[in-house]
Motif scaffolding. Structure first.
Motif, PDB file in Angstrom:
ATOM      1  N   MET A 286       0.826  -1.206   0.000  1.00 50.79           N
ATOM      2  CA  MET A 286       0.000   0.000   0.000  1.00 50.79           C
ATOM      3  C   MET A 286       0.864   1.260   0.000  1.00 50.79           C
ATOM      4  SD  MET A 286      -3.110  -0.893  -0.446  1.00 50.79           S
ATOM      5  CE  MET A 286      -2.256  -1.952  -1.623  1.00 50.79           C
TER       6      MET A 286
ATOM      7  N   GLU B   1       0.124   4.108  -2.678  1.00 47.50           N
ATOM      8  CA  GLU B   1      -0.578   5.143  -1.915  1.00 47.50           C
ATOM      9  C   GLU B   1      -1.104   6.271  -2.805  1.00 47.50           C
ATOM     10  OE1 GLU B   1       0.008   8.326   1.726  1.00 47.50           O
ATOM     11  OE2 GLU B   1       1.497   6.740   1.472  1.00 47.50           O
TER      12      GLU B   1
ATOM     13  N   ASN C 145      -4.105   5.085  -4.678  1.00 44.68           N
ATOM     14  CA  ASN C 145      -5.216   4.858  -3.748  1.00 44.68           C
ATOM     15  C   ASN C 145      -5.821   6.171  -3.277  1.00 44.68           C
ATOM     16  OD1 ASN C 145      -5.282   2.066  -3.816  1.00 44.68           O
ATOM     17  ND2 ASN C 145      -3.822   1.833  -2.141  1.00 44.68           N
TER      18      ASN C 145
ATOM     19  N   GLU D  31      -7.949   1.406   0.088  1.00 44.77           N
ATOM     20  CA  GLU D  31      -7.108   0.258   0.449  1.00 44.77           C
ATOM     21  C   GLU D  31      -7.955  -0.983   0.706  1.00 44.77           C
ATOM     22  OE1 GLU D  31      -4.725   1.720   3.691  1.00 44.77           O
ATOM     23  OE2 GLU D  31      -3.255   2.622   2.312  1.00 44.77           O
TER      24      GLU D  31
ATOM     25  N   TYR E 206      -7.768  -4.499  -1.329  1.00 46.54           N
ATOM     26  CA  TYR E 206      -7.650  -5.807  -0.686  1.00 46.54           C
ATOM     27  C   TYR E 206      -8.725  -6.761  -1.207  1.00 46.54           C
ATOM     28  CZ  TYR E 206      -6.761  -9.299   2.897  1.00 46.54           C
ATOM     29  OH  TYR E 206      -6.448 -10.467   3.542  1.00 46.54           O
TER      30      TYR E 206
END
Length: 184
Positions: free
Chosen positions: A32, A36, A39, A60, A64
Motif C-alpha cells: 500500500m 498510496e 489509492n 485500500e 484488498y
C-alpha cells in the motif's frame, strides 16, 4: 504456469525480485505504500464525501477485496522489487490470451527516477521467460509517458492503439504493448 523456484531471486547486494503467489504471502501494508498515490486518487474519486484519511482507507479496503479475487485466478502473481530491503516497485501479472498480462506497474513516488521499475520489469521478463510462456502484454494509458518509456526500454513494442480486456471490452485511452523475445 510460472516456474516454482524459491519465491525470491537475489541479485548482487540487497536488490531482489520477489514473486508472490498468494494473498497470505503478500506484504499488504508495504504494498500500500507503493500504491498510496493511486489509492488517494481512487479514494477521492469514489468516496468524495469522506475525509482524505477515510478515502485512503476505503480505497485500500477495495484494493484488498480486489486482490482476493486476483489471487483466485490460477497462475496469477505479484512481482515486487526491493532495494536495500525496502519495497520500491510492484506489478501484477496474470494469464492473458496466449501469454501474460502485466498491470499496475508502480514505483513509490520518493523512489522514482532511479530505474527500479525498469529493473523490476527486466527481472520479471527473465522469470517469465523460464516458463516459455510468452508473450507478455501490458495496457498503458496514453497519458502515462513514463510507463511507455520504461516498457520500450525493456523491448516492449506497441501493437494496438487500444486495450482489449479479458472480457473482450476495449479501452481507447490505452495502448497495448507486447514483449515477445521470439520476435526480437
Amino acid at each position: 504456469m510460472p516456474p516454482n523456484p524459491s519465491s525470491a531471486k537475489p541479485f548482487e547486494d540487497d536488490r531482489m525480485l520477489e514473486v508472490i503467489k498468494s494473498l497470505s504471502e503478500l506484504p499488504f501494508g508495504e504494498l500500500m505504500s507503493v500504491y498510496e498515490e493511486g489509492n488517494r486518487e481512487n479514494g477521492a474519486e469514489c468516496y468524495p464525501d469522506l475525509s482524505a484519511n477515510l478515502q485512503l482507507l476505503e480505497a485500500e479496503q477495495d484494493f484488498y477485496a480486489y486482490l482476493k479475487c486476483f489471487f483466485r485466478q490460477q497462475d496469477s502473481f505479484y512481482a515486487l522489487w526491493r532495494q536495500d530491503g525496502e519495497l520500491v516497485s510492484a506489478l501484477r501479472i496474470e494469464p492473458y490470451q496466449d501469454g501474460w498480462l502485466l498491470a499496475a506497474l508502480e514505483t513509490k513516488p520518493d523512489c522514482r527516477n532511479h530505474g527500479y521499475a525498469k529493473r523490476l520489469l527486466h527481472a520479471l521478463l527473465a522469470y517469465v521467460e523460464e516458463t516459455n510462456r510468452l508473450p507478455v502484454y501490458s495496457h498503458i494509458s496514453k497519458q502515462n509517458i513514463s510507463s511507455q518509456k520504461v516498457h520500450l526500454s525493456c523491448d516492449f513494442r506497441e501493437i494496438l492503439p487500444y486495450a482489449v480486456y479479458a472480457d473482450g471490452t476495449t479501452n481507447d485511452s490505452c495502448h497495448t504493448y507486447c514483449y515477445n523475445k521470439k520476435e526480437l
